[in-house]
Design a protein around this motif. Structure first.
Motif, PDB file in Angstrom:
ATOM      1  N   ILE A  49       1.738  11.001 -10.751  1.00 21.98           N
ATOM      2  CA  ILE A  49       0.950  12.220 -10.927  1.00 21.98           C
ATOM      3  C   ILE A  49       1.869  13.428 -11.005  1.00 21.98           C
ATOM      4  O   ILE A  49       1.680  14.325 -11.833  1.00 21.98           O
ATOM      5  CB  ILE A  49      -0.090  12.363  -9.795  1.00 21.98           C
ATOM      6  CG1 ILE A  49      -1.148  11.268  -9.928  1.00 21.98           C
ATOM      7  CG2 ILE A  49      -0.739  13.749  -9.817  1.00 21.98           C
ATOM      8  CD1 ILE A  49      -2.075  11.147  -8.733  1.00 21.98           C
ATOM      9  N   GLY A  50       2.895  13.468 -10.170  1.00 22.33           N
ATOM     10  CA  GLY A  50       3.867  14.559 -10.206  1.00 22.33           C
ATOM     11  C   GLY A  50       4.633  14.602 -11.517  1.00 22.33           C
ATOM     12  O   GLY A  50       4.971  15.676 -12.011  1.00 22.33           O
ATOM     13  N   PHE A  51       4.876  13.455 -12.114  1.00 26.02           N
ATOM     14  CA  PHE A  51       5.558  13.386 -13.403  1.00 26.02           C
ATOM     15  C   PHE A  51       4.690  13.983 -14.515  1.00 26.02           C
ATOM     16  O   PHE A  51       5.192  14.645 -15.419  1.00 26.02           O
ATOM     17  CB  PHE A  51       5.890  11.924 -13.722  1.00 26.02           C
ATOM     18  CG  PHE A  51       6.324  11.691 -15.139  1.00 26.02           C
ATOM     19  CD1 PHE A  51       7.600  12.033 -15.558  1.00 26.02           C
ATOM     20  CD2 PHE A  51       5.447  11.127 -16.059  1.00 26.02           C
ATOM     21  CE1 PHE A  51       7.995  11.816 -16.875  1.00 26.02           C
ATOM     22  CE2 PHE A  51       5.837  10.908 -17.373  1.00 26.02           C
ATOM     23  CZ  PHE A  51       7.109  11.256 -17.777  1.00 26.02           C
ATOM     24  N   PHE A  52       3.386  13.758 -14.443  1.00 27.00           N
ATOM     25  CA  PHE A  52       2.508  14.208 -15.519  1.00 27.00           C
ATOM     26  C   PHE A  52       2.295  15.721 -15.531  1.00 27.00           C
ATOM     27  O   PHE A  52       1.971  16.278 -16.574  1.00 27.00           O
ATOM     28  CB  PHE A  52       1.158  13.481 -15.463  1.00 27.00           C
ATOM     29  CG  PHE A  52       1.173  12.183 -16.214  1.00 27.00           C
ATOM     30  CD1 PHE A  52       0.946  12.155 -17.574  1.00 27.00           C
ATOM     31  CD2 PHE A  52       1.434  10.983 -15.562  1.00 27.00           C
ATOM     32  CE1 PHE A  52       0.965  10.973 -18.284  1.00 27.00           C
ATOM     33  CE2 PHE A  52       1.461   9.795 -16.254  1.00 27.00           C
ATOM     34  CZ  PHE A  52       1.225   9.782 -17.620  1.00 27.00           C
ATOM     35  N   HIS A  53       2.462  16.404 -14.410  1.00 27.06           N
ATOM     36  CA  HIS A  53       2.256  17.865 -14.419  1.00 27.06           C
ATOM     37  C   HIS A  53       3.203  18.570 -15.386  1.00 27.06           C
ATOM     38  O   HIS A  53       2.740  19.310 -16.259  1.00 27.06           O
ATOM     39  CB  HIS A  53       2.366  18.458 -13.020  1.00 27.06           C
ATOM     40  CG  HIS A  53       2.288  19.948 -13.025  1.00 27.06           C
ATOM     41  ND1 HIS A  53       1.126  20.633 -13.286  1.00 27.06           N
ATOM     42  CD2 HIS A  53       3.248  20.889 -12.851  1.00 27.06           C
ATOM     43  CE1 HIS A  53       1.370  21.934 -13.272  1.00 27.06           C
ATOM     44  NE2 HIS A  53       2.651  22.114 -12.999  1.00 27.06           N
ATOM     45  N   PRO A  54       4.517  18.385 -15.285  1.00 24.57           N
ATOM     46  CA  PRO A  54       5.383  19.053 -16.259  1.00 24.57           C
ATOM     47  C   PRO A  54       5.209  18.507 -17.679  1.00 24.57           C
ATOM     48  O   PRO A  54       5.428  19.226 -18.657  1.00 24.57           O
ATOM     49  CB  PRO A  54       6.804  18.813 -15.737  1.00 24.57           C
ATOM     50  CG  PRO A  54       6.698  17.716 -14.759  1.00 24.57           C
ATOM     51  CD  PRO A  54       5.300  17.706 -14.241  1.00 24.57           C
ATOM     52  N   VAL A  55       4.781  17.262 -17.804  1.00 28.80           N
ATOM     53  CA  VAL A  55       4.528  16.709 -19.133  1.00 28.80           C
ATOM     54  C   VAL A  55       3.399  17.482 -19.809  1.00 28.80           C
ATOM     55  O   VAL A  55       3.487  17.810 -20.996  1.00 28.80           O
ATOM     56  CB  VAL A  55       4.200  15.196 -19.050  1.00 28.80           C
ATOM     57  CG1 VAL A  55       3.643  14.673 -20.364  1.00 28.80           C
ATOM     58  CG2 VAL A  55       5.439  14.411 -18.651  1.00 28.80           C
ATOM     59  N   VAL A  56       2.354  17.807 -19.063  1.00 27.63           N
ATOM     60  CA  VAL A  56       1.239  18.588 -19.604  1.00 27.63           C
ATOM     61  C   VAL A  56       1.733  19.946 -20.089  1.00 27.63           C
ATOM     62  O   VAL A  56       1.436  20.382 -21.202  1.00 27.63           O
ATOM     63  CB  VAL A  56       0.124  18.780 -18.552  1.00 27.63           C
ATOM     64  CG1 VAL A  56      -0.873  19.849 -18.971  1.00 27.63           C
ATOM     65  CG2 VAL A  56      -0.584  17.473 -18.282  1.00 27.63           C
ATOM     66  N   GLY A  73       0.820  -1.222   0.000  1.00 26.64           N
ATOM     67  CA  GLY A  73       0.000   0.000   0.000  1.00 26.64           C
ATOM     68  C   GLY A  73       0.846   1.261   0.000  1.00 26.64           C
ATOM     69  O   GLY A  73       0.544   2.218  -0.719  1.00 26.64           O
ATOM     70  N   LEU A  74       1.897   1.260   0.806  1.00 29.86           N
ATOM     71  CA  LEU A  74       2.776   2.433   0.852  1.00 29.86           C
ATOM     72  C   LEU A  74       3.503   2.644  -0.477  1.00 29.86           C
ATOM     73  O   LEU A  74       3.631   3.785  -0.939  1.00 29.86           O
ATOM     74  CB  LEU A  74       3.802   2.290   1.981  1.00 29.86           C
ATOM     75  CG  LEU A  74       3.248   2.418   3.400  1.00 29.86           C
ATOM     76  CD1 LEU A  74       4.345   2.149   4.415  1.00 29.86           C
ATOM     77  CD2 LEU A  74       2.637   3.777   3.620  1.00 29.86           C
ATOM     78  N   ILE A  75       3.948   1.570  -1.074  1.00 28.10           N
ATOM     79  CA  ILE A  75       4.643   1.687  -2.355  1.00 28.10           C
ATOM     80  C   ILE A  75       3.684   2.182  -3.432  1.00 28.10           C
ATOM     81  O   ILE A  75       4.042   3.050  -4.239  1.00 28.10           O
ATOM     82  CB  ILE A  75       5.313   0.352  -2.739  1.00 28.10           C
ATOM     83  CG1 ILE A  75       6.483   0.104  -1.785  1.00 28.10           C
ATOM     84  CG2 ILE A  75       5.769   0.361  -4.188  1.00 28.10           C
ATOM     85  CD1 ILE A  75       7.153  -1.220  -1.931  1.00 28.10           C
ATOM     86  N   ILE A  76       2.460   1.661  -3.450  1.00 29.51           N
ATOM     87  CA  ILE A  76       1.464   2.148  -4.406  1.00 29.51           C
ATOM     88  C   ILE A  76       1.210   3.639  -4.179  1.00 29.51           C
ATOM     89  O   ILE A  76       1.141   4.418  -5.131  1.00 29.51           O
ATOM     90  CB  ILE A  76       0.158   1.335  -4.316  1.00 29.51           C
ATOM     91  CG1 ILE A  76       0.388  -0.084  -4.838  1.00 29.51           C
ATOM     92  CG2 ILE A  76      -0.968   2.017  -5.094  1.00 29.51           C
ATOM     93  CD1 ILE A  76      -0.775  -1.038  -4.592  1.00 29.51           C
ATOM     94  N   GLY A  77       1.093   4.056  -2.932  1.00 31.57           N
ATOM     95  CA  GLY A  77       0.868   5.467  -2.620  1.00 31.57           C
ATOM     96  C   GLY A  77       2.013   6.358  -3.072  1.00 31.57           C
ATOM     97  O   GLY A  77       1.794   7.398  -3.697  1.00 31.57           O
ATOM     98  N   ILE A  78       3.220   5.962  -2.764  1.00 30.07           N
ATOM     99  CA  ILE A  78       4.390   6.756  -3.152  1.00 30.07           C
ATOM    100  C   ILE A  78       4.511   6.828  -4.675  1.00 30.07           C
ATOM    101  O   ILE A  78       4.731   7.909  -5.243  1.00 30.07           O
ATOM    102  CB  ILE A  78       5.684   6.163  -2.533  1.00 30.07           C
ATOM    103  CG1 ILE A  78       5.692   6.366  -1.023  1.00 30.07           C
ATOM    104  CG2 ILE A  78       6.930   6.761  -3.168  1.00 30.07           C
ATOM    105  CD1 ILE A  78       6.739   5.544  -0.287  1.00 30.07           C
ATOM    106  N   CYS A  79       4.347   5.690  -5.337  1.00 33.06           N
ATOM    107  CA  CYS A  79       4.469   5.670  -6.800  1.00 33.06           C
ATOM    108  C   CYS A  79       3.336   6.450  -7.466  1.00 33.06           C
ATOM    109  O   CYS A  79       3.557   7.101  -8.493  1.00 33.06           O
ATOM    110  CB  CYS A  79       4.507   4.233  -7.304  1.00 33.06           C
ATOM    111  SG  CYS A  79       6.038   3.378  -6.871  1.00 33.06           S
TER     112      CYS A  79
END
Length: 104
Positions: free
Chosen positions: A22-29, A11-17
């Motif tokens: 999501i953080g990766f997609f912001h600058p991609v947009v 669960g923690l790994i899923i949360g962190i990833c």
């Protein structure tokens, strides 16, 4: 994977990833709209479909979850690219002077 399951870290790994994806997609947009405009929306549609199919084919819960997060982040990016175009129009983000402007 045994270590992750032994210490109940899935669960923690899923949360962190999820946070990182999501953080990766912001600058991609921002970059995608800057260089290609809204015309690149179909790339994210294809990525989303591929991610969805992959999530359905993978039996491991961790990887299937992360592929699902990636897929739906890709789908969300389609909406965000069109909203980014509006943010650029309002002057909140810089416009690419080399990009051909649409005639309204």
């Amino acid at each position: 994977m045994e270590f992750i399951e032994a210490y109940n870290l899935t669960g923690l790994i899923i949360g962190i990833c999820t946070f990182l994806i999501i953080g990766f997609f912001h600058p991609v947009v921002v970059k995608a709209e800057y260089y290609w405009g809204t015309g690149c929306w179909w790339i994210f549609l294809v990525l989303g479909i591929v991610g969805t199919v992959a999530a359905l084919l993978v039996s491991n819960v961790l990887w299937s979850s992360l592929l699902g997060v990636f897929a739906f982040s890709s789908f969300w990016t389609i909406k965000e690219i069109f909203e980014q175009e509006e943010r650029v129009r309002k002057g909140w983000f810089p416009a690419n002077p080399k990009k051909i402007k649409k005639s309204s």
